[in-house]
Scaffold this motif. Structure first.
Motif, PDB file in Angstrom:
ATOM      1  N   GLU A 199       0.830  -1.188   0.000  1.00 49.40           N
ATOM      2  CA  GLU A 199       0.000   0.000   0.000  1.00 49.40           C
ATOM      3  C   GLU A 199       0.873   1.249   0.000  1.00 49.40           C
ATOM      4  N   GLU A 200       0.366   2.305  -0.618  1.00 49.16           N
ATOM      5  CA  GLU A 200       1.148   3.525  -0.805  1.00 49.16           C
ATOM      6  C   GLU A 200       1.756   4.070   0.486  1.00 49.16           C
ATOM      7  N   PRO A 201       1.018   4.164   1.610  1.00 49.40           N
ATOM      8  CA  PRO A 201       1.596   4.790   2.797  1.00 49.40           C
ATOM      9  C   PRO A 201       2.473   3.867   3.637  1.00 49.40           C
ATOM     10  N   ARG A 202       2.636   2.611   3.231  1.00 48.63           N
ATOM     11  CA  ARG A 202       3.296   1.614   4.083  1.00 48.63           C
ATOM     12  C   ARG A 202       4.692   2.046   4.535  1.00 48.63           C
ATOM     13  N   MET A 203       5.539   2.398   3.614  1.00 50.23           N
ATOM     14  CA  MET A 203       6.918   2.723   3.956  1.00 50.23           C
ATOM     15  C   MET A 203       6.991   4.012   4.767  1.00 50.23           C
ATOM     16  N   GLU A 204       6.248   5.032   4.376  1.00 54.04           N
ATOM     17  CA  GLU A 204       6.285   6.302   5.094  1.00 54.04           C
ATOM     18  C   GLU A 204       5.784   6.143   6.525  1.00 54.04           C
ATOM     19  N   THR A 205       4.775   5.307   6.726  1.00 52.67           N
ATOM     20  CA  THR A 205       4.252   5.081   8.076  1.00 52.67           C
ATOM     21  C   THR A 205       5.309   4.483   8.988  1.00 52.67           C
ATOM     22  N   ILE A 206       6.058   3.492   8.495  1.00 48.65           N
ATOM     23  CA  ILE A 206       7.121   2.882   9.297  1.00 48.65           C
ATOM     24  C   ILE A 206       8.201   3.914   9.628  1.00 48.65           C
ATOM     25  N   LEU A 207       8.442   4.820   8.696  1.00 46.24           N
ATOM     26  CA  LEU A 207       9.486   5.830   8.880  1.00 46.24           C
ATOM     27  C   LEU A 207       9.030   7.013   9.720  1.00 46.24           C
ATOM     28  N   GLY A 208       7.833   6.919  10.296  1.00 40.09           N
ATOM     29  CA  GLY A 208       7.411   7.948  11.244  1.00 40.09           C
ATOM     30  C   GLY A 208       6.211   8.754  10.827  1.00 40.09           C
ATOM     31  N   GLY A 209       5.759   8.608   9.566  1.00 36.42           N
ATOM     32  CA  GLY A 209       4.613   9.405   9.126  1.00 36.42           C
ATOM     33  C   GLY A 209       4.897  10.894   9.262  1.00 36.42           C
ATOM     34  N   GLN A 210       4.005  11.591   9.932  1.00 35.42           N
ATOM     35  CA  GLN A 210       4.186  13.032  10.120  1.00 35.42           C
ATOM     36  C   GLN A 210       5.336  13.364  11.064  1.00 35.42           C
ATOM     37  N   PRO A 311      13.862   8.712  10.026  1.00 36.56           N
ATOM     38  CA  PRO A 311      12.813   8.321  10.964  1.00 36.56           C
ATOM     39  C   PRO A 311      13.142   8.833  12.361  1.00 36.56           C
ATOM     40  N   PRO A 312      12.175   8.858  13.269  1.00 33.50           N
ATOM     41  CA  PRO A 312      12.489   9.204  14.664  1.00 33.50           C
ATOM     42  C   PRO A 312      13.523   8.237  15.228  1.00 33.50           C
ATOM     43  N   LYS A 313      14.290   8.679  16.198  1.00 34.23           N
ATOM     44  CA  LYS A 313      15.383   7.863  16.733  1.00 34.23           C
ATOM     45  C   LYS A 313      14.909   6.534  17.290  1.00 34.23           C
ATOM     46  N   ASP A 314      13.682   6.504  17.837  1.00 33.78           N
ATOM     47  CA  ASP A 314      13.203   5.262  18.442  1.00 33.78           C
ATOM     48  C   ASP A 314      12.427   4.378  17.470  1.00 33.78           C
ATOM     49  N   ALA A 315      12.324   4.780  16.202  1.00 35.21           N
ATOM     50  CA  ALA A 315      11.610   3.970  15.204  1.00 35.21           C
ATOM     51  C   ALA A 315      12.364   2.665  14.962  1.00 35.21           C
ATOM     52  N   MET A 316      11.651   1.554  14.977  1.00 29.66           N
ATOM     53  CA  MET A 316      12.256   0.242  14.727  1.00 29.66           C
ATOM     54  C   MET A 316      12.252  -0.022  13.222  1.00 29.66           C
ATOM     55  N   ILE A 317      13.436  -0.183  12.661  1.00 27.89           N
ATOM     56  CA  ILE A 317      13.580  -0.340  11.219  1.00 27.89           C
ATOM     57  C   ILE A 317      14.194  -1.700  10.906  1.00 27.89           C
TER      58      ILE A 317
END
Length: 354
Positions: A199-210, A311-317
């Motif tokens: 889905e289009e927002p999938r990657m951006e959501t994992i990377l923190g979204g807004q 992404p935010p520092k605490d984002a799990m990638i």
């Protein structure tokens, strides 16, 4: 704060660069781009540049579904094969880009003592502001570069005391540019997601979204008397998800591809967009984080404007679960963005010692 800016060295009239700026033989730019007026007029330096993919995004909005799919295919293909592309008709006006670049140049045209008012102190963790690259490797080698660095997005987290007050248009032009880049971030990440069948927002959501962050770094590379011995930025991949790069039409961005360094052509109005480590990890290696570096010039000052999307520092990638199966096991371990950053800096330090 450092005692000597690279600009001060360049203005001192020295004919040879200090030893701490001389790269090891294996790192030296043997295909160094030294542009003089006659070469530029006749386009001769084009003979020493490569063929980094160019993606024309014209027609994204009004060209219909077929045109949009073709653009998306080209973006994904460049991300897979090169990890970098030059993007045209990206939606950011030439007038805004001109304002951004004029404001950045006006700041760096100030006397050094006036720029020092904005000096950072990266040794103590204050990285926003005016600075010069400190040695971050065991050998103590330095890069031929001064810079200005500050947070661009999200707007509510910005510390405006770290933004230059001169020239008067700096804040307005840079803020407007940041908002336009943020739109392009969503477009590129959405494209990369959909081209993976997600889905289009999938990657951006994992990377923190807004909460995805954008950092602006204006790189200032003064004239260098021995550009064949120095580098503006040493070879590296970006820890970011995406990086967007503008420059002042002085060549110097190089990507390592198929065993050689390829120099990006100077294309008016183009944005260089390259994939960072976080997108490579999310895609489980499908999209490549390209090894790149920056050259310096004997006759011209080179300036570039880099926006790093993190992404935010605490984002799990880690590799996205939809891409993992028996035939495609995970190539990367999941970590927080902070852990990825710390690990990369540690490895860099260790590699210089060995």
């Amino acid at each position: 704060m450092v005692s000597t800016r690279v600009e001060s060295l360049a203005q001192s009239g020295l004919l040879t660069i200090p030893s701490e700026y001389i790269r090891p033989v294996e790192e030296r730019p043997t295909d160094c781009i030294i542009v003089n007026a006659e070469e530029e007029k006749n386009g001769k330096y084009d003979e020493r540049t490569g063929q980094i993919p160019v993606v024309d995004m014209a027609g994204w909005e009004e060209g219909g579904e077929a045109r949009r799919k073709e653009i998306m295919r080209q973006v994904a293909e460049a991300s897979e094969e090169w990890g970098v592309m030059q993007v045209l008709n990206h939606g950011i006006s030439d007038s805004l880009i001109a304002r951004l670049q004029a404001a950045g140049k006006a700041f760096f045209d100030l006397p050094i003592e006036e720029k020092e008012v904005y000096a950072n102190d990266s040794a103590s963790g204050k990285i926003a502001g005016y600075g010069s690259k400190l040695a971050n490797n065991a050998s103590g080698q330095l890069e031929w570069e001064d810079y200005y660095f500050h947070l661009l997005w999200p707007t509510h987290e910005r510390d405006m005391t770290t933004w230059p007050k001169y020239p008067s248009d700096y804040i307005e032009a840079t803020d407007e540019y940041g908002r336009e880049i943020r739109k392009l971030v969503s477009r590129i990440l959405g494209t990369l997601s959909m081209e993976l069948g997600l889905e289009e927002p999938r990657m951006e959501t994992i990377l923190g979204g807004q909460d995805l962050e954008m950092q602006l770094k204006i790189n200032y590379y003064p004239r260098c008397p021995q550009p064949e011995l120095a580098l503006g930025v040493e070879a590296h991949t970006d820890i970011s998800a995406l990086t967007f790069l503008l420059h002042n039409m002085v060549p110097g961005f190089q990507l390592f591809k198929d065993g050689k360094w390829v120099t990006a052509k100077c294309i008016p109005g183009a944005l260089i967009v390259h994939i960072g480590d976080q997108v490579e990890i999310l895609s489980n290696g499908k999209y490549k984080s390209g090894l790149h570096r920056g050259l310096v010039n004997k006759e011209k000052v080179r300036i570039s404007w880099a926006v790093f999307c993190d992404p935010p520092k605490d984002a799990m990638i880690g590799p996205m679960k939809e891409l993992i199966n028996e035939k495609n096991p995970p190539l990367f371990a999941a970590k927080t963005f902070k852990d990825h950053t710390d690990h990369k800096l540690f490895k860099k330090g260790q590699s210089k010692k060995n």
